[in-house]
Scaffold this motif. Structure first.
Motif, PDB file in Angstrom:
ATOM      1  N   VAL A  42       0.860 -11.078  11.942  1.00  0.00           N
ATOM      2  CA  VAL A  42       2.051 -10.619  11.221  1.00  0.00           C
ATOM      3  C   VAL A  42       2.673  -9.373  11.836  1.00  0.00           C
ATOM      4  CG1 VAL A  42       1.343 -11.679   9.058  1.00  0.00           C
ATOM      5  CG2 VAL A  42       0.764  -9.304   9.491  1.00  0.00           C
ATOM      6  N   ASP A  43       1.933  -8.686  12.692  1.00  0.00           N
ATOM      7  CA  ASP A  43       2.450  -7.466  13.342  1.00  0.00           C
ATOM      8  C   ASP A  43       1.960  -7.422  14.785  1.00  0.00           C
ATOM      9  OD1 ASP A  43       3.573  -4.944  13.796  1.00  0.00           O
ATOM     10  OD2 ASP A  43       1.894  -3.879  12.874  1.00  0.00           O
ATOM     11  N   PRO A  44       2.404  -8.378  15.618  1.00  0.00           N
ATOM     12  CA  PRO A  44       1.877  -8.471  16.984  1.00  0.00           C
ATOM     13  C   PRO A  44       2.123  -7.234  17.848  1.00  0.00           C
ATOM     14  CG  PRO A  44       3.776  -9.910  16.712  1.00  0.00           C
ATOM     15  CD  PRO A  44       3.428  -9.371  15.354  1.00  0.00           C
ATOM     16  N   ASP A  45       3.159  -6.486  17.537  1.00  0.00           N
ATOM     17  CA  ASP A  45       3.466  -5.294  18.331  1.00  0.00           C
ATOM     18  C   ASP A  45       2.824  -4.026  17.771  1.00  0.00           C
ATOM     19  OD1 ASP A  45       5.018  -6.802  20.132  1.00  0.00           O
ATOM     20  OD2 ASP A  45       6.756  -6.647  18.789  1.00  0.00           O
ATOM     21  N   GLY A  46       2.101  -4.142  16.666  1.00  0.00           N
ATOM     22  CA  GLY A  46       1.414  -2.987  16.087  1.00  0.00           C
ATOM     23  C   GLY A  46       2.335  -1.945  15.491  1.00  0.00           C
ATOM     24  N   ILE A  47       3.520  -2.363  15.049  1.00  0.00           N
ATOM     25  CA  ILE A  47       4.490  -1.419  14.496  1.00  0.00           C
ATOM     26  C   ILE A  47       3.958  -0.741  13.234  1.00  0.00           C
ATOM     27  CG2 ILE A  47       6.777  -1.267  13.407  1.00  0.00           C
ATOM     28  CD1 ILE A  47       7.664  -3.450  15.404  1.00  0.00           C
ATOM     29  N   LEU A  48       3.169  -1.480  12.448  1.00  0.00           N
ATOM     30  CA  LEU A  48       2.660  -0.926  11.189  1.00  0.00           C
ATOM     31  C   LEU A  48       1.379  -0.116  11.357  1.00  0.00           C
ATOM     32  CD1 LEU A  48       3.309  -4.023   8.922  1.00  0.00           C
ATOM     33  CD2 LEU A  48       4.735  -1.990   9.202  1.00  0.00           C
ATOM     34  N   LEU A  49       0.856  -0.063  12.552  1.00  0.00           N
ATOM     35  CA  LEU A  49      -0.345   0.724  12.797  1.00  0.00           C
ATOM     36  C   LEU A  49       0.016   2.192  13.010  1.00  0.00           C
ATOM     37  CD1 LEU A  49      -2.232  -1.588  15.308  1.00  0.00           C
ATOM     38  CD2 LEU A  49      -2.838  -1.148  12.926  1.00  0.00           C
ATOM     39  N   TYR A  50      -0.827   3.062  12.565  1.00  0.00           N
ATOM     40  CA  TYR A  50      -0.694   4.488  12.842  1.00  0.00           C
ATOM     41  C   TYR A  50      -2.021   4.961  13.406  1.00  0.00           C
ATOM     42  CZ  TYR A  50      -2.792   4.659   8.175  1.00  0.00           C
ATOM     43  OH  TYR A  50      -3.609   4.473   7.093  1.00  0.00           O
ATOM     44  N   GLY A  51      -2.082   6.139  13.911  1.00  0.00           N
ATOM     45  CA  GLY A  51      -3.241   6.638  14.636  1.00  0.00           C
ATOM     46  C   GLY A  51      -4.574   6.430  13.952  1.00  0.00           C
ATOM     47  N   HIS A  52      -4.696   6.884  12.711  1.00  0.00           N
ATOM     48  CA  HIS A  52      -5.981   6.779  12.015  1.00  0.00           C
ATOM     49  C   HIS A  52      -6.349   5.316  11.775  1.00  0.00           C
ATOM     50  CE1 HIS A  52      -9.336   7.773   9.453  1.00  0.00           C
ATOM     51  NE2 HIS A  52      -8.860   6.931   8.554  1.00  0.00           N
ATOM     52  N   LEU A  53      -5.397   4.502  11.356  1.00  0.00           N
ATOM     53  CA  LEU A  53      -5.677   3.091  11.101  1.00  0.00           C
ATOM     54  C   LEU A  53      -6.082   2.371  12.380  1.00  0.00           C
ATOM     55  CD1 LEU A  53      -5.740   0.795   9.051  1.00  0.00           C
ATOM     56  CD2 LEU A  53      -3.326   0.411   9.532  1.00  0.00           C
ATOM     57  N   ARG A  54      -5.396   2.648  13.460  1.00  0.00           N
ATOM     58  CA  ARG A  54      -5.720   2.051  14.753  1.00  0.00           C
ATOM     59  C   ARG A  54      -7.160   2.417  15.149  1.00  0.00           C
ATOM     60  NH1 ARG A  54      -2.294   0.143  18.573  1.00  0.00           N
ATOM     61  NH2 ARG A  54      -0.515   1.048  17.501  1.00  0.00           N
ATOM     62  N   GLU A  55      -7.512   3.667  14.963  1.00  0.00           N
ATOM     63  CA  GLU A  55      -8.864   4.128  15.299  1.00  0.00           C
ATOM     64  C   GLU A  55      -9.902   3.483  14.388  1.00  0.00           C
ATOM     65  OE1 GLU A  55     -11.271   8.300  15.056  1.00  0.00           O
ATOM     66  OE2 GLU A  55      -9.192   8.372  15.735  1.00  0.00           O
ATOM     67  N   MET A  56      -9.634   3.451  13.085  1.00  0.00           N
ATOM     68  CA  MET A  56     -10.572   2.907  12.127  1.00  0.00           C
ATOM     69  C   MET A  56     -10.818   1.412  12.362  1.00  0.00           C
ATOM     70  SD  MET A  56     -10.429   3.066   7.980  1.00  0.00           S
ATOM     71  CE  MET A  56      -9.132   1.859   7.812  1.00  0.00           C
ATOM     72  N   LEU A  57      -9.768   0.671  12.732  1.00  0.00           N
ATOM     73  CA  LEU A  57      -9.910  -0.767  12.957  1.00  0.00           C
ATOM     74  C   LEU A  57     -10.409  -1.094  14.359  1.00  0.00           C
ATOM     75  CD1 LEU A  57      -6.684  -2.060  11.176  1.00  0.00           C
ATOM     76  CD2 LEU A  57      -9.022  -1.950  10.272  1.00  0.00           C
ATOM     77  N   GLY A  58     -10.550  -0.087  15.207  1.00  0.00           N
ATOM     78  CA  GLY A  58     -11.050  -0.306  16.558  1.00  0.00           C
ATOM     79  C   GLY A  58     -10.028  -0.950  17.474  1.00  0.00           C
ATOM     80  N   LEU A  59      -8.760  -0.621  17.264  1.00  0.00           N
ATOM     81  CA  LEU A  59      -7.679  -1.225  18.067  1.00  0.00           C
ATOM     82  C   LEU A  59      -7.122  -0.285  19.101  1.00  0.00           C
ATOM     83  CD1 LEU A  59      -5.830  -2.922  15.103  1.00  0.00           C
ATOM     84  CD2 LEU A  59      -7.449  -3.952  16.662  1.00  0.00           C
TER      85      LEU A  59
END
Length: 59
Positions: A42-59
């Motif tokens: 649903v968000d292939p470009d990672g637009i909805l990701l932010y720093g902490h979430l990206r880190e927490m999800l291991g992305l």
């Protein structure tokens, strides 16, 4: 507080900034891989990701 909740089987509150990482989440949520796949679908470009979430999800 997070340590107390974790010790009693609680899970992260997604509206907060938990300190757990993807390896912990994989152990706690059997469908974590499916969640990551759906998130990417649903968000292939990672637009909805932010720093902490990206880190927490291991992305």
């Amino acid at each position: 507080m997070e340590e107390v909740f974790i010790a009693h089987g609680g899970c992260p509150h997604w509206g907060k900034m938990p300190t757990r990482d993807a390896s912990y989440l994989r152990e706690q949520y059997p469908h974590f891989g499916g969640f990551l796949a759906q998130r990417k679908a649903v968000d292939p470009d990672g637009i909805l990701l932010y720093g902490h979430l990206r880190e927490m999800l291991g992305l």
